[in-house]
Design a protein around this motif. Structure first.
Motif, PDB file in Angstrom:
ATOM      1  N   ILE A  94       0.798  -1.224   0.000  1.00 29.84           N
ATOM      2  CA  ILE A  94       0.000   0.000   0.000  1.00 29.84           C
ATOM      3  C   ILE A  94       0.834   1.281   0.000  1.00 29.84           C
ATOM      4  O   ILE A  94       0.286   2.368   0.122  1.00 29.84           O
ATOM      5  CB  ILE A  94      -1.002   0.011   1.172  1.00 29.84           C
ATOM      6  N   ASN A  95       2.149   1.157  -0.142  1.00 31.93           N
ATOM      7  CA  ASN A  95       2.979   2.357  -0.268  1.00 31.93           C
ATOM      8  C   ASN A  95       4.264   1.998  -0.997  1.00 31.93           C
ATOM      9  O   ASN A  95       4.583   0.830  -1.191  1.00 31.93           O
ATOM     10  CB  ASN A  95       3.284   2.974   1.103  1.00 31.93           C
ATOM     11  N   ARG A 106      14.638  -3.168   2.083  1.00 31.08           N
ATOM     12  CA  ARG A 106      13.482  -2.334   1.759  1.00 31.08           C
ATOM     13  C   ARG A 106      12.347  -2.617   2.745  1.00 31.08           C
ATOM     14  O   ARG A 106      12.139  -3.752   3.162  1.00 31.08           O
ATOM     15  CB  ARG A 106      13.005  -2.602   0.340  1.00 31.08           C
ATOM     16  N   PHE A 107      11.624  -1.574   3.096  1.00 28.17           N
ATOM     17  CA  PHE A 107      10.486  -1.665   4.005  1.00 28.17           C
ATOM     18  C   PHE A 107       9.250  -1.138   3.286  1.00 28.17           C
ATOM     19  O   PHE A 107       9.327  -0.145   2.557  1.00 28.17           O
ATOM     20  CB  PHE A 107      10.724  -0.815   5.261  1.00 28.17           C
ATOM     21  N   PHE A 108       8.115  -1.793   3.504  1.00 28.72           N
ATOM     22  CA  PHE A 108       6.864  -1.308   2.935  1.00 28.72           C
ATOM     23  C   PHE A 108       5.706  -1.845   3.757  1.00 28.72           C
ATOM     24  O   PHE A 108       5.847  -2.819   4.508  1.00 28.72           O
ATOM     25  CB  PHE A 108       6.721  -1.723   1.466  1.00 28.72           C
ATOM     26  N   ASN A 109       4.567  -1.188   3.654  1.00 25.79           N
ATOM     27  CA  ASN A 109       3.355  -1.634   4.344  1.00 25.79           C
ATOM     28  C   ASN A 109       2.587  -2.581   3.444  1.00 25.79           C
ATOM     29  O   ASN A 109       2.508  -2.373   2.226  1.00 25.79           O
ATOM     30  CB  ASN A 109       2.471  -0.446   4.706  1.00 25.79           C
ATOM     31  N   ALA A 111      -1.143  -4.608   3.221  1.00 22.20           N
ATOM     32  CA  ALA A 111      -2.508  -4.779   3.731  1.00 22.20           C
ATOM     33  C   ALA A 111      -2.895  -6.250   3.575  1.00 22.20           C
ATOM     34  O   ALA A 111      -2.925  -6.771   2.467  1.00 22.20           O
ATOM     35  CB  ALA A 111      -3.483  -3.888   2.970  1.00 22.20           C
ATOM     36  N   VAL A 112      -3.130  -6.925   4.701  1.00 22.29           N
ATOM     37  CA  VAL A 112      -3.506  -8.341   4.680  1.00 22.29           C
ATOM     38  C   VAL A 112      -4.776  -8.543   5.495  1.00 22.29           C
ATOM     39  O   VAL A 112      -5.130  -7.729   6.339  1.00 22.29           O
ATOM     40  CB  VAL A 112      -2.387  -9.245   5.253  1.00 22.29           C
ATOM     41  N   SER A 113      -5.459  -9.642   5.230  1.00 23.89           N
ATOM     42  CA  SER A 113      -6.614 -10.002   6.042  1.00 23.89           C
ATOM     43  C   SER A 113      -6.672 -11.520   6.150  1.00 23.89           C
ATOM     44  O   SER A 113      -6.126 -12.237   5.317  1.00 23.89           O
ATOM     45  CB  SER A 113      -7.909  -9.452   5.435  1.00 23.89           C
TER      46      SER A 113
END
Length: 122
Positions: A94-95, A106-109, A111-113
């Protein structure tokens, strides 16, 4: 017919000795029976939800307790000192990635469910 669970208040250990994450562990069990005695150390595969400012909720899919008597003084002496944690997640990035100090990491967000505690959580 009803489904029965035992709930355990526990912690998830990390590779940093002073960092533990509180967890509410839910284990399917026969009516009136709790499968694990207090202070049991176990390898667990489960579905998790980590709400902000609250305990992690974990529904157990597989649990393998380390052998021995958790009440014995030397119980933890025979347990592998392994603080590795593996988390798998499938979702949407998401980013844009941000780079760590080494310019390689590397870091990133993400979105999981997943279906946890009788409903889909994100």
């Amino acid at each position: 017919s009803p489904i029965y669970y035992c709930h355990y208040n526990t912690v998830l250990q990390t590779c940093h000795e002073d960092v533990v994450i509180p967890v509410d562990l839910r284990v399917y069990s026969p009516p009136g029976e709790c499968l694990l005695p207090d202070n049991t150390v176990a390898r667990i595969v489960g579905r998790i939800f980590s709400p902000p400012s609250s305990k992690v909720l974990m529904d157990v899919l597989s649990i393998v307790p380390y052998p021995g008597d958790p009440k014995a003084d030397n119980y933890e002496d025979n347990i592998l000192d392994d603080t590795s944690v593996a988390i798998w997640g499938v979702g949407a990035v998401i980013n844009n990635a941000e780079y760590g100090a080494d310019s390689k990491t590397r870091f990133f967000n993400l979105a999981v469910s997943d279906y946890v505690r009788d409903g889909t959580k994100s």
